[in-house]
Design an enzyme around this catalytic site. Structure first.
Site, short mmCIF file in Angstrom:
data_model
loop_
_atom_site.label_atom_id
_atom_site.label_comp_id
_atom_site.label_asym_id
_atom_site.label_seq_id
_atom_site.Cartn_x
_atom_site.Cartn_y
_atom_site.Cartn_z
N TRP A 28 8.52 -2.94 7.51
CA TRP A 28 7.73 -2.57 6.34
C TRP A 28 6.40 -1.65 7.18
O TRP A 28 5.56 -2.55 7.65
CB TRP A 28 7.09 -3.82 5.60
CG TRP A 28 6.17 -3.58 4.53
CD1 TRP A 28 6.57 -3.17 3.24
CD2 TRP A 28 4.68 -3.40 4.48
NE1 TRP A 28 5.36 -2.68 2.39
CE2 TRP A 28 4.58 -3.06 3.17
CE3 TRP A 28 3.72 -3.90 5.35
CZ2 TRP A 28 3.24 -3.00 3.03
CZ3 TRP A 28 2.30 -3.73 4.94
CH2 TRP A 28 2.21 -3.51 3.65
N LYS A 50 8.44 -8.80 0.66
CA LYS A 50 8.37 -10.19 0.34
C LYS A 50 7.09 -10.81 0.93
O LYS A 50 6.59 -11.42 0.26
CB LYS A 50 9.36 -10.79 0.49
CG LYS A 50 9.74 -12.18 -0.02
CD LYS A 50 9.99 -12.15 -1.57
CE LYS A 50 9.91 -13.46 -2.21
NZ LYS A 50 9.67 -13.38 -3.63
N GLY A 97 3.72 -7.70 12.35
CA GLY A 97 2.25 -7.91 12.48
C GLY A 97 1.56 -6.77 12.94
O GLY A 97 1.91 -5.48 12.77
N LYS A 146 4.49 -8.20 -12.95
CA LYS A 146 6.05 -7.99 -12.91
C LYS A 146 6.36 -6.71 -13.31
O LYS A 146 7.18 -5.99 -12.76
CB LYS A 146 6.78 -9.18 -13.78
CG LYS A 146 6.65 -10.47 -13.28
CD LYS A 146 7.67 -10.95 -12.16
CE LYS A 146 6.64 -10.84 -10.83
NZ LYS A 146 6.40 -12.11 -10.42
C1 F6R Z 1 4.69 -10.94 -6.99
C2 F6R Z 1 4.80 -11.30 -5.56
C3 F6R Z 1 3.52 -11.34 -4.75
C4 F6R Z 1 3.32 -12.64 -4.05
C5 F6R Z 1 2.13 -12.71 -3.03
C6 F6R Z 1 1.87 -14.16 -2.50
O1 F6R Z 1 5.74 -10.74 -7.57
O2 F6R Z 1 5.81 -11.91 -5.22
O3 F6R Z 1 2.49 -11.06 -5.71
O4 F6R Z 1 3.25 -13.71 -5.14
O5 F6R Z 1 2.40 -11.84 -2.16
O6 F6R Z 1 3.07 -14.50 -1.73
P1 F6R Z 1 3.19 -15.95 -1.27
O7 F6R Z 1 3.58 -16.86 -2.38
O8 F6R Z 1 4.39 -15.90 -0.26
O9 F6R Z 1 1.98 -16.17 -0.48
#
Ligand code: F6R
Length: 612
Positions: A75, A607, A102, A486
């Site tokens: 990414w 992700k 990173g 979404k």
């Molecule tokens: C939306 C989504 C992101 C995560 C956000 C936090 O569908 O997946 O907005 O919710 O990047 O990620 P976490 O929960 O892994 O800290």
């Protein structure tokens, strides 16, 4: 945010690494690459775009069979997503190869140092400096060179490297970015998360902050950046490879939407002990600490922030402790008022989100205690927190969060009830009643899933809509925000969520003929709120909006004003988000698919966001 796989053992490294990268591709898909050592040189294949492009390159230009090496899926942060900037990166002699996740914050100074020494850099990345620095430091021991280099680096990094002159050794390092070891029999693995090696072993080793790991086929040695032996935690991963497969669904996202009843049930499992008292996973805070709390601050990003917004309602309602909710990336920069009596609740699916991690560290520096709500065992956020409530959603592979959201809502309600229990705000029979309400959720979600056919048809009908608005009140407002998020991330459409009451203060100007507006209606039992939102629906309909109304089954009062009515099971108000969000997840998934977009890997996203 970049996926990394490392391997040393008896199998062909390219097969192992490509299998791992397939499972990690959700972390980034701007480019992919692999490196193996053959003879006295490192051979690399790398290609911009999705993993499929690298697969094609490997078919056209195969790598020789080898037993150690690594791979990367990117990414992009520094440098465009092209072949030149794809990892792995080599030194000038093509002896050492490096992959990185990173940001190396002092890379400009390191780059100047290398250029002053006559090194020509071949990419625009921050990563490449590491391969040249490793070459500069290498004196027969790659782990030693890695430790020396890491001591010079600033920022967040997971690094994995191989050197042609040190066969059968793969070296990794981590600071503020994830890296897990998979222990096999006569083989060992490295991965950004356990899905990288879950097809081979479920035995994992958690690496700590500022540690270097040296992997051989038959041993794993971990040290600090200073070379001291380090303590590590070993654990068994409690899901298997099939959990990370699509299982007959077209998309991971759809599969994960349908897994929600189970995810919710698993998150509730074993929470009540023999005496009827609520139990959480890792509570390193005493009851006295929790009784002492005078303010709660909830932090999270994206979907996790939305579950934090819902948490405010249940915690304040059940415990009367004031709650603030804040986007984690903003938190530490406004000098928040924190103290020993402030409990910070950090919500994160991945447990690696850098914005949330940095906010946690700031809170702890100010003396506050941190309780994490997290889906990934062994990840950094729970490790750096004082207490943890795990969500048991299983691996969430689709970039858009679904089952993690539902389980986070369950977890925050459990935390609210736990605080109420400890602080004597609720008797155990009241808690048991609320837990029964939670326990009814899997079946309620199942019923929603059984009836989403019309939602899918609606999504296909609206494929050419330019924008969609989402309205809600009370806990319906975070649902509106989540529904809009979404749609933005999957269908690349303009989508906004508003508190319905705010409409008349500005957003109503956006309403025009045919604009789809989704309205989440509070349960009938909340008469005042309910009636107000029914008026809001009439106001927007009078101005030409196409109204899509989510309301509880049996609510006939809204039907006359709904162009499309989506009934959901009647549940207690605080739990309504659990059922109301599901049709909106399906809606976004179907709309993106109708537009021909990649549902599981939307453009520009990754992700886990492990950079700030
Ligand atoms: C939306 C989504 C992101 C995560 C956000 C936090 O569908 O997946 O907005 O919710 O990047 O990620 P976490 O929960 O892994 O800290």
């Amino acid at each position: 945010m970049c996926g990394i796989v490392g391997y040393v053992g008896q199998q062909n490294v390219v097969d192992v690494v490509m299998g791992g990268l397939r499972r990690l591709e959700y972390r980034g898909y701007d480019s992919a690459g692999v490196a193996v050592v053959a003879g006295d040189e490192v051979l690399v294949r790398r290609r911009a775009g999705k993993l499929a492009n690298l697969e094609k390159l490997l078919a056209d230009k195969p790598l020789p069979a080898a037993t150690f090496g690594m791979g990367h899926t990117r990414w992009a942060t520094h440098g465009a997503p092209n072949d030149r900037n794809a990892h792995p990166h080599l030194d000038e002699a093509a002896k050492v190869a490096v992959v990185h996740n990173g940001i190396i914050e002092n890379f400009a100074a390191l780059r100047s140092h290398l250029e002053d020494n006559g090194v020509t850099l071949a990419s625009d990345t921050d990563t490449e400096v590491v391969s040249h620095l490793l070459a500069e430091q290498f004196d027969g021991d790659l782990a030693e060179a890695m430790r020396a280099v890491c001591r010079k680096l600033e920022g967040a990094f997971t690094l994995v490297a191989v050197h042609a002159d040190q066969p059968d050794v793969v070296v990794g390092a981590r600071r503020n970015s994830p890296l897990v070891v998979g222990r096999g029999d006569g083989e060992n693995f490295l991965g950004s998360d356990v899905s990288a090696f879950i097809a081979h072993t479920r035995h994992a080793v958690e690496l700590g902050q500022d540690q270097v790991v040296e992997l051989r086929a038959d041993r794993v040695d971990v040290t600090t950046f200073d070379g001291q032996p380090a303590e590590v935690r070993e654990y068994e991963v409690d899901w298997d490879a099939s959990a990370a497969e699509k299982g007959g669904y077209d998309y991971f996202m759809l599969k994960e939407i349908y897994e929600q009843p189970k995810a919710v049930a698993d998150t509730l499992l074993g929470r009540i002990d023999d005496e009827g008292l609520l139990q959480l996973d890792e509570m390193r805070l005493s009851d006295e600490d929790l009784r002492d709390v005078d303010k709660i601050v909830i932090i999270g990003c994206g979907t996790a922030f939305h579950s934090g917004l819902i948490a405010k309602y249940s915690i304040e309602h059940w415990t009367r402790i004031p709650v603030e909710v804040e986007v984690a990336s903003e938190f530490r920069y406004r000098d928040p008022i924190l103290g020993r009596r402030t409990l910070v609740i950090a919500i994160s699916q991945s447990g690696e989100t850098m914005d949330t991690l940095m906010a946690i560290r700031h809170a702890r520096e100010q003396g506050s205690r941190v309780l994490a709500i997290c889906n990934v065992n062994g990840s950094t956020i729970p490790r750096e927190s004082d207490a943890v409530v795990y969500t048991y959603a299983g691996p969430e592979i689709a970039v858009a969060s679904t089952k993690a959201f539902l389980t986070q809502i369950i977890a925050v309600h459990l935390v609210a009830l736990y605080l109420a229990q400890v602080r004597g705000m609720k008797w155990s029979d009241e808690i048991a009643r609320h837990v029964d309400d939670l326990a009814a959720m899997p079946e309620a979600v199942d019923r929603v899933l059984d009836t989403v056919g019309p939602v899918r048809a609606l999504a296909r009908e609206l494929v050419d809509a330019r924008a969609v608005l989402f309205l809600g009140r009370h806990v319906g407002f975070p649902v509106a925000l989540e529904g809009a998020l979404k749609l933005k991330e999957l269908a690349y459409m303009h989508a906004e969520g508003f508190p319905a009451g705010e409409l008349k203060h500005g957003p109503i100007a956006l309403i025009e003929e045919g604009l789809p507006v989704v309205v989440v209606v509070p349960p009938l039992s909340r008469k005042v709120l309910h009636d107000k939102i029914v008026s809001n629906i009439q106001e927007i309909r009078a101005r030409g909006a196409r109204t899509i109304v989510i309301a509880e089954e049996g609510d006939d009062t809204v039907a006359p004003y709904a162009d499309t009515l989506i009934p959901v099971p009647a549940v207690p108000t605080l739990l309504q988000p659990v059922v109301a969000i599901v049709p909106l997840q399906v809606f976004a998934c179907e709309l993106a698919s109708a537009k021909g977009y990649d549902v599981d890997q939307p453009r520009n996203l990754a992700k886990s966001v492990t950079v700030e």
